[in-house]
Design an enzyme around this catalytic site. Structure first.
Site, PDB file in Angstrom:
ATOM      1  N   ASN A   9       0.889  -1.297  -0.102  1.00 52.90           N
ATOM      2  CA  ASN A   9       0.190   0.098  -0.139  1.00 52.90           C
ATOM      3  C   ASN A   9       0.938   1.443   0.053  1.00 52.90           C
ATOM      4  O   ASN A   9       1.661   1.357   1.069  1.00 52.90           O
ATOM      5  CB  ASN A   9      -0.802   0.062   1.322  1.00 52.90           C
ATOM      6  N   TYR A  10       0.823   1.923  -0.958  1.00 55.40           N
ATOM      7  CA  TYR A  10       1.763   2.926  -1.325  1.00 55.40           C
ATOM      8  C   TYR A  10       1.318   4.470  -0.518  1.00 55.40           C
ATOM      9  O   TYR A  10       2.016   5.159  -0.198  1.00 55.40           O
ATOM     10  CB  TYR A  10       1.740   3.754  -2.657  1.00 55.40           C
ATOM     11  N   LYS A  11       0.001   4.289   0.068  1.00 58.95           N
ATOM     12  CA  LYS A  11      -0.994   5.332   0.770  1.00 58.95           C
ATOM     13  C   LYS A  11      -0.613   6.611  -0.198  1.00 58.95           C
ATOM     14  O   LYS A  11      -0.532   6.602  -1.380  1.00 58.95           O
ATOM     15  CB  LYS A  11      -0.224   5.378   2.129  1.00 58.95           C
ATOM     16  N   HIS A  90     -10.151   0.694   4.329  1.00 54.60           N
ATOM     17  CA  HIS A  90      -8.966   0.955   4.841  1.00 54.60           C
ATOM     18  C   HIS A  90      -8.950   1.807   6.099  1.00 54.60           C
ATOM     19  O   HIS A  90     -10.001   2.869   6.188  1.00 54.60           O
ATOM     20  CB  HIS A  90      -7.786   1.495   4.171  1.00 54.60           C
ATOM     21  N   GLU A 146      -6.383  -5.451  10.139  1.00 50.73           N
ATOM     22  CA  GLU A 146      -5.227  -4.415  10.639  1.00 50.73           C
ATOM     23  C   GLU A 146      -5.757  -3.578  11.909  1.00 50.73           C
ATOM     24  O   GLU A 146      -6.548  -2.691  11.823  1.00 50.73           O
ATOM     25  CB  GLU A 146      -5.048  -3.500   9.430  1.00 50.73           C
ATOM     26  N   ILE A 151      -0.776   0.535  12.936  1.00 48.95           N
ATOM     27  CA  ILE A 151      -0.501   0.837  11.778  1.00 48.95           C
ATOM     28  C   ILE A 151       0.596   1.959  11.585  1.00 48.95           C
ATOM     29  O   ILE A 151       0.439   2.770  12.535  1.00 48.95           O
ATOM     30  CB  ILE A 151      -1.808   1.292  10.763  1.00 48.95           C
ATOM     31  N   GLY A 185       2.481  -2.551  10.984  1.00 46.71           N
ATOM     32  CA  GLY A 185       3.851  -2.753  11.439  1.00 46.71           C
ATOM     33  C   GLY A 185       4.506  -3.948  11.076  1.00 46.71           C
ATOM     34  O   GLY A 185       5.666  -4.021  11.663  1.00 46.71           O
ATOM     35  N   ALA A 206       2.878  -1.181   4.314  1.00 46.65           N
ATOM     36  CA  ALA A 206       3.089   0.328   3.687  1.00 46.65           C
ATOM     37  C   ALA A 206       4.380   0.919   3.953  1.00 46.65           C
ATOM     38  O   ALA A 206       5.455   0.706   3.360  1.00 46.65           O
ATOM     39  CB  ALA A 206       1.834   1.134   4.123  1.00 46.65           C
ATOM     40  N   SER A 207       4.570   1.052   5.321  1.00 43.73           N
ATOM     41  CA  SER A 207       5.691   1.950   5.736  1.00 43.73           C
ATOM     42  C   SER A 207       7.060   1.264   5.780  1.00 43.73           C
ATOM     43  O   SER A 207       7.908   1.563   5.345  1.00 43.73           O
ATOM     44  CB  SER A 207       5.551   2.734   7.056  1.00 43.73           C
TER      45      SER A 207
HETATM   46  O1  G3P Z   1      -2.579  -1.165   4.365  1.00 41.67           O
HETATM   47  C1  G3P Z   1      -1.189  -1.245   5.142  1.00 41.67           C
HETATM   48  C2  G3P Z   1      -1.006  -0.443   6.132  1.00 41.67           C
HETATM   49  O2  G3P Z   1      -2.145   0.016   6.718  1.00 41.67           O
HETATM   50  C3  G3P Z   1      -0.228  -0.966   7.161  1.00 41.67           C
HETATM   51  O3  G3P Z   1       0.855   0.140   7.321  1.00 41.67           O
HETATM   52  O4  G3P Z   1       2.842   1.375   7.420  1.00 41.67           O
HETATM   53  O5  G3P Z   1       1.777  -0.427   9.472  1.00 41.67           O
HETATM   54  O6  G3P Z   1       2.926  -1.173   7.000  1.00 41.67           O
HETATM   55  P1  G3P Z   1       2.071  -0.154   7.984  1.00 41.67           P
END
Ligand code: G3P
Length: 228
Positions: A9-11, A90, A146, A151, A185, A206-207
């Site tokens: 997810n590139y957000k 989301h 999630e 997140i 995470g 994502a991150s």
């Molecule tokens: O959609 C995936 C996202 O919400 C998770 O974010 O940064 O915790 O990988 P992250």
């Protein structure tokens, strides 16, 4: 062994635009050689670019049909962009009732059905098991657990909530044909391995990828963990 999924997810990160195309190219190549289905989910404005090199899903969709609606992205628009499907609900953009703030299941269901009818895959995010129980009745392609508080952080859902993850995966698998995905995470191989041990079909990340200086090695680690 069923094919594992990695959704990136590139957000709305700036990196989506500075390295999003490269991530898509790398993901498309690695999907072919690794056996893991890597799916990218970039911002709407670059969907038509990433579809050229990787399986691509949008970050959301409206429940509406095409028509006189401003600033709504419909299933029809996604079909024109030739994406494979979409994320829905989301935590950063929920189908919430504007008055109560509660999750609006009927709107979500409408969007899932419209996408399904038009051949789009649907990956619906949920925050807990109660939501998962409702969403699995909608028969989406995948359901992603999630927990919102994890997140964007450094504590992974697989390490922090193994019991809930296990219960979530077994709930989804015993009551539907949807894929059971988890996210929040997730940063590396250990998280990916643990998620598979707990019964998951794959990850949303994502991150850990978008903010890394070396996205290739993170994607590789995750793929290796999913393939273990
Ligand atoms: O959609 C995936 C996202 O919400 C998770 O974010 O940064 O915790 O990988 P992250």
């Amino acid at each position: 062994m069923s094919t594992k999924i990695l959704i990136i997810n590139y957000k709305a990160y700036e990196e989506a635009f500075t390295k999003g195309i490269d991530i898509a190219k790398y993901s498309g190549e690695l999907s072919k050689s690794s056996g893991v289905s890597i799916i990218v989910s970039p911002p709407f404005t670059i969907l038509k670019e990433t579809v050229k090199s990787a399986k691509t899903i949008a970050q959301g969709v409206s429940k509406l049909d095409p028509g006189a609606f401003t600033s709504h992205v419909t299933w029809f628009e996604l079909k024109q962009a030739a994406v494979a499907g979409t994320l829905l609900n989301h935590s950063e953009n929920r189908y919430s009732d504007p008055k109560t703030g509660e999750l609006d299941y009927s709107s979500l269901k409408m969007a899932v059905e419209k996408c399904g009818n038009s051949g789009l895959e649907t990956y619906v995010c949920v925050q807990n098991l109660e939501e998962a129980k409702e969403v699995l009745k909608m028969k989406p392609t995948g359901i992603a657990y999630e927990p919102p508080e994890l997140i964007g952080g450094n504590i992974s859902v697989s390490n922090s909530k193994p019991e809930i993850v296990k219960e979530f995966c077994s709930l989804v698998k015993s009551n539907s044909n949807s894929l059971a995905l988890i996210g929040a995470g997730i940063k590396g191989r250990e998280d990916a391995e643990k998620s598979v041990e707990l019964g998951s079909d794959g990850l949303l990340v994502a991150s850990g990828i978008m903010k890394s200086d070396d996205f290739k090695s993170v994607i590789n680690d995750l793929v290796n963990g999913l393939n273990k």
